[in-house]
Scaffold this motif. Structure first.
Motif, short mmCIF file in Angstrom:
data_model
loop_
_atom_site.label_atom_id
_atom_site.label_comp_id
_atom_site.label_asym_id
_atom_site.label_seq_id
_atom_site.Cartn_x
_atom_site.Cartn_y
_atom_site.Cartn_z
N VAL A 1 0.86 -1.18 0.00
CA VAL A 1 0.00 0.00 0.00
C VAL A 1 0.90 1.23 0.00
CG1 VAL A 1 -1.93 -1.14 1.15
CG2 VAL A 1 -0.23 0.06 2.51
N ALA A 2 0.38 2.34 -0.52
CA ALA A 2 1.19 3.55 -0.61
C ALA A 2 0.32 4.78 -0.39
CB ALA A 2 1.85 3.63 -1.98
N TRP A 3 0.96 5.80 0.15
CA TRP A 3 0.34 7.09 0.35
C TRP A 3 1.29 8.17 -0.15
CZ3 TRP A 3 0.73 3.43 4.25
CH2 TRP A 3 -0.47 2.88 4.71
N SER A 4 0.74 9.29 -0.57
CA SER A 4 1.54 10.45 -0.94
C SER A 4 1.03 11.64 -0.17
CB SER A 4 1.43 10.74 -2.44
OG SER A 4 2.07 9.73 -3.18
N GLY A 5 1.96 12.43 0.33
CA GLY A 5 1.59 13.64 1.05
C GLY A 5 2.71 14.65 0.94
N GLY A 6 2.43 15.78 0.33
CA GLY A 6 3.45 16.82 0.17
C GLY A 6 4.63 16.30 -0.63
N GLU A 7 5.80 16.38 -0.06
CA GLU A 7 7.03 15.95 -0.73
C GLU A 7 7.41 14.51 -0.38
OE1 GLU A 7 8.79 17.91 -2.95
OE2 GLU A 7 7.06 19.22 -2.74
N LEU A 8 6.48 13.77 0.24
CA LEU A 8 6.79 12.47 0.79
C LEU A 8 5.88 11.38 0.24
CD1 LEU A 8 8.47 11.06 3.12
CD2 LEU A 8 6.53 11.59 4.59
N ASP A 9 6.46 10.24 -0.10
CA ASP A 9 5.71 9.03 -0.41
C ASP A 9 6.02 8.03 0.69
OD1 ASP A 9 4.64 9.96 -2.82
OD2 ASP A 9 6.26 9.12 -4.02
N VAL A 10 4.99 7.32 1.14
CA VAL A 10 5.16 6.29 2.16
C VAL A 10 4.60 5.00 1.60
CG1 VAL A 10 4.57 5.58 4.51
CG2 VAL A 10 4.91 8.00 4.00
N VAL A 11 5.38 3.92 1.72
CA VAL A 11 5.00 2.62 1.19
C VAL A 11 5.08 1.60 2.32
CG1 VAL A 11 5.55 0.81 -0.49
CG2 VAL A 11 5.93 3.21 -1.08
N LEU A 12 4.08 0.75 2.41
CA LEU A 12 4.06 -0.35 3.37
C LEU A 12 3.94 -1.64 2.57
CD1 LEU A 12 3.80 -1.56 6.24
CD2 LEU A 12 1.33 -1.07 6.09
N GLN A 13 4.85 -2.59 2.83
CA GLN A 13 4.84 -3.85 2.09
C GLN A 13 4.89 -5.02 3.06
OE1 GLN A 13 8.48 -3.31 -0.10
NE2 GLN A 13 7.39 -2.64 -1.92
N ARG A 14 4.18 -6.06 2.72
CA ARG A 14 4.27 -7.34 3.44
C ARG A 14 4.50 -8.41 2.41
NH1 ARG A 14 0.25 -11.15 4.54
NH2 ARG A 14 0.92 -12.64 6.12
N THR A 15 5.57 -9.18 2.58
CA THR A 15 5.91 -10.21 1.62
C THR A 15 6.07 -11.55 2.31
OG1 THR A 15 8.27 -9.77 1.84
CG2 THR A 15 7.10 -8.62 0.08
N GLY A 16 5.92 -12.62 1.54
CA GLY A 16 6.18 -13.96 2.02
C GLY A 16 5.03 -14.57 2.78
N ASP A 17 5.30 -15.75 3.33
CA ASP A 17 4.33 -16.46 4.15
C ASP A 17 4.86 -16.52 5.58
OD1 ASP A 17 6.32 -18.44 4.23
OD2 ASP A 17 5.41 -19.57 2.60
N ALA A 18 4.19 -17.28 6.44
CA ALA A 18 4.57 -17.31 7.86
C ALA A 18 6.01 -17.79 8.07
CB ALA A 18 3.62 -18.21 8.64
N HIS A 19 6.55 -18.56 7.13
CA HIS A 19 7.91 -19.09 7.29
C HIS A 19 8.99 -18.11 6.87
CE1 HIS A 19 6.21 -22.88 8.42
NE2 HIS A 19 5.48 -22.89 7.32
N ARG A 20 8.63 -17.16 6.01
CA ARG A 20 9.64 -16.20 5.54
C ARG A 20 9.02 -14.82 5.29
NH1 ARG A 20 8.50 -16.74 0.11
NH2 ARG A 20 7.74 -18.79 -0.43
N ALA A 21 8.16 -14.42 6.21
CA ALA A 21 7.44 -13.16 6.07
C ALA A 21 8.30 -11.97 6.49
CB ALA A 21 6.17 -13.19 6.90
N ASN A 22 8.15 -10.86 5.78
CA ASN A 22 8.85 -9.61 6.09
C ASN A 22 7.91 -8.44 5.89
OD1 ASN A 22 11.65 -10.54 6.54
ND2 ASN A 22 11.44 -11.26 4.44
N LEU A 23 8.15 -7.40 6.67
CA LEU A 23 7.42 -6.15 6.50
C LEU A 23 8.43 -5.05 6.25
CD1 LEU A 23 5.22 -7.81 8.20
CD2 LEU A 23 4.38 -5.56 8.78
N ARG A 24 8.04 -4.09 5.43
CA ARG A 24 8.91 -2.96 5.12
C ARG A 24 8.06 -1.71 5.10
NH1 ARG A 24 11.87 -4.34 0.22
NH2 ARG A 24 13.31 -5.26 1.70
N LEU A 25 8.54 -0.68 5.80
CA LEU A 25 7.91 0.64 5.79
C LEU A 25 8.93 1.59 5.18
CD1 LEU A 25 5.59 2.54 6.67
CD2 LEU A 25 6.76 2.76 8.88
N ILE A 26 8.56 2.26 4.08
CA ILE A 26 9.50 3.08 3.32
C ILE A 26 9.01 4.52 3.28
CG2 ILE A 26 10.57 3.43 1.06
CD1 ILE A 26 9.88 0.40 0.54
#
Length: 167
Positions: free
Chosen positions: A130-155
C-alpha cells in the motif's frame, strides 16, 4: 477472558509504540539532509559495511538502531543519492509468527490511513503493498512472504513527480 484483556492491552501498547515511531522519521531526521547531518541527529547511526544499491543511484549506506513498531522490531536503513538522504526503509522479519506479520501490517495500515488518508493498494502473489503520498513524501508499506519467511517494510521516500514526456 483474562487472555483477551492481555492481548487487547498488548495491541494497545503496540499501537502506541507504532504511533511514537512510525508517525514520522526519527527526531531531527528529514529527507534531503547530508550524511554528517544524519549522524549529528542520530549519533548511534553507523555506516554500513556493504551498502545496498537501488535504482536511481540510491545507496543504503547508513543503518540506525532497531525500533519497535507494531509489535515487531524494525531496522532502519538510510539511502543517499547525490549526497542527500532520499529514502529511509524500516525492515522487520515476521518469520515464525503464526499470522506472518498480518497484525503488524494491519496496525501500520490503520496508522497510514489516519495519517495520510486512503491508500493505493496492490495485491500480488506473495505480497501486499500500500502507498500514500503527502506533500514531498511518499510512504510505502509492504508485506511479503508467508509465515515461514514473512517480512514487513515501511518506506519513506522523496516524492518524484513526472510529466507525461518522462513516461
Amino acid at each position: 477472558m483474562r487472555l483477551f484483556h492481555s492481548l487487547s492491552f498488548g495491541a494497545f501498547v503496540s499501537l502506541a509504540s507504532l504511533a511514537a515511531h512510525a508517525q514520522s522519521l526519527p527526531p531531527g531526521v528529514h529527507l534531503g539532509m547530508t550524511a554528517p547531518e544524519l549522524h549529528a541527529a542520530l549519533p548511534a547511526a553507523e555506516p554500513v559495511s556493504r551498502p545496498q544499491r537501488l535504482s536511481g543511484g540510491l545507496l543504503g549506506s547508513w543503518r540506525g538502531e532497531p525500533a519497535p513498531i507494531a509489535g515487531l522490531v524494525f531496522k532502519p536503513t538510510f539511502y543517499f543519492a547525490d549526497g542527500q538522504l532520499r529514502r529511509v526503509e524500516y525492515d522487520a522479519s515476521a518469520q515464525g509468527l503464526a499470522d506472518g506479520g498480518e497484525a503488524a501490517f494491519s496496525a501500520l495500515l490503520k496508522w497510514g490511513r489516519g495519517a495520510f488518508g486512503t491508500e493505493l493498494a496492490a495485491l500480488d502473489p506473495g505480497s501486499t503493498s500500500v502507498a500514500w503520498s503527502g506533500g514531498e513524501l511518499d510512504v510505502v508499506l509492504q508485506r511479503t512472504g508467508d509465515a515461514h519467511r514473512a517480512n514487513l517494510r515501511l518506506i519513506y521516500k522523496q516524492r518524484q513527480l513526472r510529466d507525461a514526456s518522462e513516461l
